[in-house]
Design a protein around this motif. Structure first.
Motif, PDB file in Angstrom:
ATOM      1  N   PRO A 155       0.829  -1.212   0.000  1.00 25.64           N
ATOM      2  CA  PRO A 155       0.000   0.000   0.000  1.00 25.64           C
ATOM      3  C   PRO A 155       0.860   1.258   0.000  1.00 25.64           C
ATOM      4  CG  PRO A 155       0.003  -1.044   2.161  1.00 25.64           C
ATOM      5  CD  PRO A 155       0.698  -1.995   1.231  1.00 25.64           C
ATOM      6  N   LYS A 156       0.455   2.251  -0.788  1.00 27.01           N
ATOM      7  CA  LYS A 156       1.215   3.485  -0.890  1.00 27.01           C
ATOM      8  C   LYS A 156       0.920   4.377   0.310  1.00 27.01           C
ATOM      9  CE  LYS A 156       1.519   3.511  -5.936  1.00 27.01           C
ATOM     10  NZ  LYS A 156       1.226   4.266  -7.177  1.00 27.01           N
ATOM     11  N   ILE A 157       1.976   4.969   0.854  1.00 28.95           N
ATOM     12  CA  ILE A 157       1.830   5.879   1.980  1.00 28.95           C
ATOM     13  C   ILE A 157       2.283   7.269   1.538  1.00 28.95           C
ATOM     14  CG2 ILE A 157       2.496   6.362   4.368  1.00 28.95           C
ATOM     15  CD1 ILE A 157       3.127   3.443   4.726  1.00 28.95           C
ATOM     16  N   PHE A 158       1.445   8.264   1.777  1.00 30.35           N
ATOM     17  CA  PHE A 158       1.763   9.630   1.417  1.00 30.35           C
ATOM     18  C   PHE A 158       2.084  10.423   2.690  1.00 30.35           C
ATOM     19  CE2 PHE A 158      -1.082   7.948  -1.820  1.00 30.35           C
ATOM     20  CZ  PHE A 158      -0.378   8.233  -2.981  1.00 30.35           C
ATOM     21  N   PRO A 159       2.834  11.508   2.578  1.00 34.92           N
ATOM     22  CA  PRO A 159       3.162  12.307   3.761  1.00 34.92           C
ATOM     23  C   PRO A 159       1.906  12.733   4.527  1.00 34.92           C
ATOM     24  CG  PRO A 159       4.473  12.999   1.870  1.00 34.92           C
ATOM     25  CD  PRO A 159       3.465  12.023   1.352  1.00 34.92           C
ATOM     26  N   PHE A 160       1.970  12.710   5.850  1.00 39.19           N
ATOM     27  CA  PHE A 160       0.815  13.046   6.673  1.00 39.19           C
ATOM     28  C   PHE A 160       1.283  13.629   7.997  1.00 39.19           C
ATOM     29  CE2 PHE A 160       2.091   8.770   7.702  1.00 39.19           C
ATOM     30  CZ  PHE A 160       2.008   8.712   9.074  1.00 39.19           C
ATOM     31  N   ASN A 161       0.387  14.388   8.616  1.00 38.11           N
ATOM     32  CA  ASN A 161       0.647  14.957   9.939  1.00 38.11           C
ATOM     33  C   ASN A 161       0.226  13.923  10.979  1.00 38.11           C
ATOM     34  OD1 ASN A 161       0.680  16.377  12.370  1.00 38.11           O
ATOM     35  ND2 ASN A 161       0.046  18.297  11.396  1.00 38.11           N
ATOM     36  N   PRO A 162       1.139  13.417  11.791  1.00 36.05           N
ATOM     37  CA  PRO A 162       0.798  12.361  12.756  1.00 36.05           C
ATOM     38  C   PRO A 162      -0.213  12.800  13.807  1.00 36.05           C
ATOM     39  CG  PRO A 162       3.018  13.193  13.157  1.00 36.05           C
ATOM     40  CD  PRO A 162       2.574  13.782  11.864  1.00 36.05           C
ATOM     41  N   ASN A 163      -0.424  14.112  13.951  1.00 37.92           N
ATOM     42  CA  ASN A 163      -1.419  14.584  14.912  1.00 37.92           C
ATOM     43  C   ASN A 163      -2.837  14.205  14.508  1.00 37.92           C
ATOM     44  OD1 ASN A 163      -0.042  16.360  17.053  1.00 37.92           O
ATOM     45  ND2 ASN A 163       0.889  17.087  15.147  1.00 37.92           N
ATOM     46  N   PHE A 164      -3.028  13.904  13.228  1.00 37.23           N
ATOM     47  CA  PHE A 164      -4.378  13.638  12.731  1.00 37.23           C
ATOM     48  C   PHE A 164      -4.554  12.183  12.295  1.00 37.23           C
ATOM     49  CE2 PHE A 164      -3.550  18.179  11.927  1.00 37.23           C
ATOM     50  CZ  PHE A 164      -4.567  18.724  12.697  1.00 37.23           C
ATOM     51  N   ILE A 165      -3.796  11.293  12.895  1.00 32.20           N
ATOM     52  CA  ILE A 165      -3.957   9.862  12.591  1.00 32.20           C
ATOM     53  C   ILE A 165      -5.287   9.371  13.157  1.00 32.20           C
ATOM     54  CG2 ILE A 165      -3.096   7.550  13.144  1.00 32.20           C
ATOM     55  CD1 ILE A 165      -0.289   8.581  13.011  1.00 32.20           C
ATOM     56  N   THR A 166      -6.077   8.747  12.291  1.00 31.50           N
ATOM     57  CA  THR A 166      -7.366   8.193  12.717  1.00 31.50           C
ATOM     58  C   THR A 166      -7.186   6.723  13.108  1.00 31.50           C
ATOM     59  OG1 THR A 166      -7.895   7.530  10.447  1.00 31.50           O
ATOM     60  CG2 THR A 166      -8.590   9.729  11.141  1.00 31.50           C
ATOM     61  N   ASP A 167      -8.262   6.124  13.605  1.00 38.20           N
ATOM     62  CA  ASP A 167      -8.209   4.700  13.963  1.00 38.20           C
ATOM     63  C   ASP A 167      -7.792   3.858  12.757  1.00 38.20           C
ATOM     64  OD1 ASP A 167      -8.973   5.222  16.520  1.00 38.20           O
ATOM     65  OD2 ASP A 167     -11.092   4.813  16.209  1.00 38.20           O
ATOM     66  N   TYR A 168      -8.430   4.127  11.634  1.00 41.94           N
ATOM     67  CA  TYR A 168      -8.165   3.316  10.440  1.00 41.94           C
ATOM     68  C   TYR A 168      -6.753   3.571   9.920  1.00 41.94           C
ATOM     69  CZ  TYR A 168      -8.569   1.352   5.770  1.00 41.94           C
ATOM     70  OH  TYR A 168      -8.361   0.632   4.627  1.00 41.94           O
ATOM     71  N   LYS A 169      -6.338   4.839   9.914  1.00 43.77           N
ATOM     72  CA  LYS A 169      -4.997   5.177   9.437  1.00 43.77           C
ATOM     73  C   LYS A 169      -3.936   4.501  10.302  1.00 43.77           C
ATOM     74  CE  LYS A 169      -2.038   7.728   6.984  1.00 43.77           C
ATOM     75  NZ  LYS A 169      -1.900   7.648   5.523  1.00 43.77           N
ATOM     76  N   GLY A 170      -4.125   4.576  11.611  1.00 42.78           N
ATOM     77  CA  GLY A 170      -3.172   3.941  12.519  1.00 42.78           C
ATOM     78  C   GLY A 170      -3.114   2.445  12.328  1.00 42.78           C
ATOM     79  N   TYR A 171      -4.277   1.848  12.089  1.00 42.80           N
ATOM     80  CA  TYR A 171      -4.331   0.392  11.882  1.00 42.80           C
ATOM     81  C   TYR A 171      -3.557  -0.005  10.630  1.00 42.80           C
ATOM     82  CZ  TYR A 171      -6.217  -4.130  10.548  1.00 42.80           C
ATOM     83  OH  TYR A 171      -6.337  -5.437  10.150  1.00 42.80           O
ATOM     84  N   THR A 172      -3.744   0.748   9.540  1.00 43.30           N
ATOM     85  CA  THR A 172      -3.053   0.420   8.292  1.00 43.30           C
ATOM     86  C   THR A 172      -1.545   0.647   8.407  1.00 43.30           C
ATOM     87  OG1 THR A 172      -3.482   2.656   7.441  1.00 43.30           O
ATOM     88  CG2 THR A 172      -5.057   0.936   6.860  1.00 43.30           C
ATOM     89  N   LEU A 173      -1.139   1.528   9.319  1.00 42.88           N
ATOM     90  CA  LEU A 173       0.292   1.780   9.511  1.00 42.88           C
ATOM     91  C   LEU A 173       0.952   0.727  10.398  1.00 42.88           C
ATOM     92  CD1 LEU A 173       0.195   5.652  10.015  1.00 42.88           C
ATOM     93  CD2 LEU A 173       1.156   4.438   8.050  1.00 42.88           C
ATOM     94  N   GLY A 174       0.132  -0.087  11.054  1.00 44.63           N
ATOM     95  CA  GLY A 174       0.683  -1.150  11.893  1.00 44.63           C
ATOM     96  C   GLY A 174       0.623  -0.859  13.383  1.00 44.63           C
TER      97      GLY A 174
END
Length: 288
Positions: free
Chosen positions: A69-88
């Protein structure tokens, strides 16, 4: 008796023929054992063979990278439940981050991110290259602004109580997809127990699911009874979606060989286990 004896009486010509045949057999055996016949060597172009193997290996690497899965730059302050899950990230690590943000605090470095979430060094190293902080954070020569205009956070709605109208407020969800989500929710005896289950709804892309995580949340039901993997019977295992009697039987066989599973991830080693459904299946399991 005379008839039997006649079968072992040979003429002189027959005896000579038999002797010649035996002699020929002996000679051929001796030739086979003592004569070193020249063998034809097969020449391999090792250089071209090596190039061909390298080309195959490079194609394999490219194919593996395409599947990631492709990961694009993001602000870690706005990580959602789903985003965090996909990041591991684990549920506990995501909860620590959300609790920190609920206090109105901000994360301004990867070191601070690790202190707050307590993620491992290996996971941090895979995530940190994609962290994108505001310019004033990256430029230490500028003073931190006294006030930052931030859009007020949306009031999240329980996904299990959301109507089709609520769902259609998410960009990318129309009448068809909102109906599919509600219809799928009706098939779940306990409703949604994780945002991950949205992957089961046909037509929902990861991007839309991530946008849904900004508006909706899922709270695991208190009365949810999970199946105990290390003690469950075959009939108990088949109550879980995607596990049939054949898979349940193989799970019990593997459990016996291992003298109990040490982690849920060991299920992926079971023969014919639906690995691509593991994230859904494990929602309904506990080790003991």
């Amino acid at each position: 008796m005379k008839n039997i004896k006649s079968h072992f009486v040979f003429t002189k010509q027959q005896r000579n023929g038999i002797l010649s045949l035996l002699s020929l057999i002996v000679i051929l055996q001796l030739v086979y054992f003592f004569v070193d016949f020249p063998r034809k060597e097969i020449d391999f172009d090792n250089e071209n063979l090596e190039k061909f193997q390298k080309e195959i290996d490079s194609l394999k690497v490219v194919e593996i990278e395409k599947r990631q899965p492709k990961i694009f730059p993001f602000n870690p302050n706005f990580i959602t439940d789903y985003k965090g899950y996909t990041l591991g990230m684990s549920n506990e690590e995501i909860d620590r981050l959300l609790h920190f943000r609920e206090q109105g605090k901000w994360i301004n470095s990867k070191e601070e991110f690790q202190q707050v979430t307590m993620v491992s060094d290996s996971l941090l190293n895979t995530m940190a290259p994609y962290f994108k902080f505001p310019d004033w954070v990256m430029n230490t020569s500028e003073a931190k602004p006294k006030s930052i205009k931030v859009n007020p956070p949306l009031t999240k709605i329980d996904l299990n109580k959301a109507s089709q109208e609520d769902l259609r407020k998410v960009n990318g969800i129309g009448e068809v997809l909102s109906k599919r989500i509600v219809d799928y929710r009706k098939t779940l005896s306990s409703g949604f127990i994780s945002m991950v289950q949205l992957q089961e709804v046909y037509g929902l892309s990861p991007e839309v699911i991530e946008r849904m995580s900004e508006r909706f949340f899922v709270k695991e039901p208190e009365n949810l009874i999970k199946v105990k993997l290390n003690t469950a019977s075959r009939d108990e295992l088949v109550t879980i979606k995607y596990i049939d009697y054949e898979i349940a039987h193989k799970i019990i066989e593997e459990r016996t060989l291992r003298e109990g599973f040490k982690s849920l991830e060991e299920l992926t080693k079971v023969k014919d286990f639906p690995v691509h459904r593991f994230e859904i299946i494990k929602l309904y399991l506990t080790l003991n």
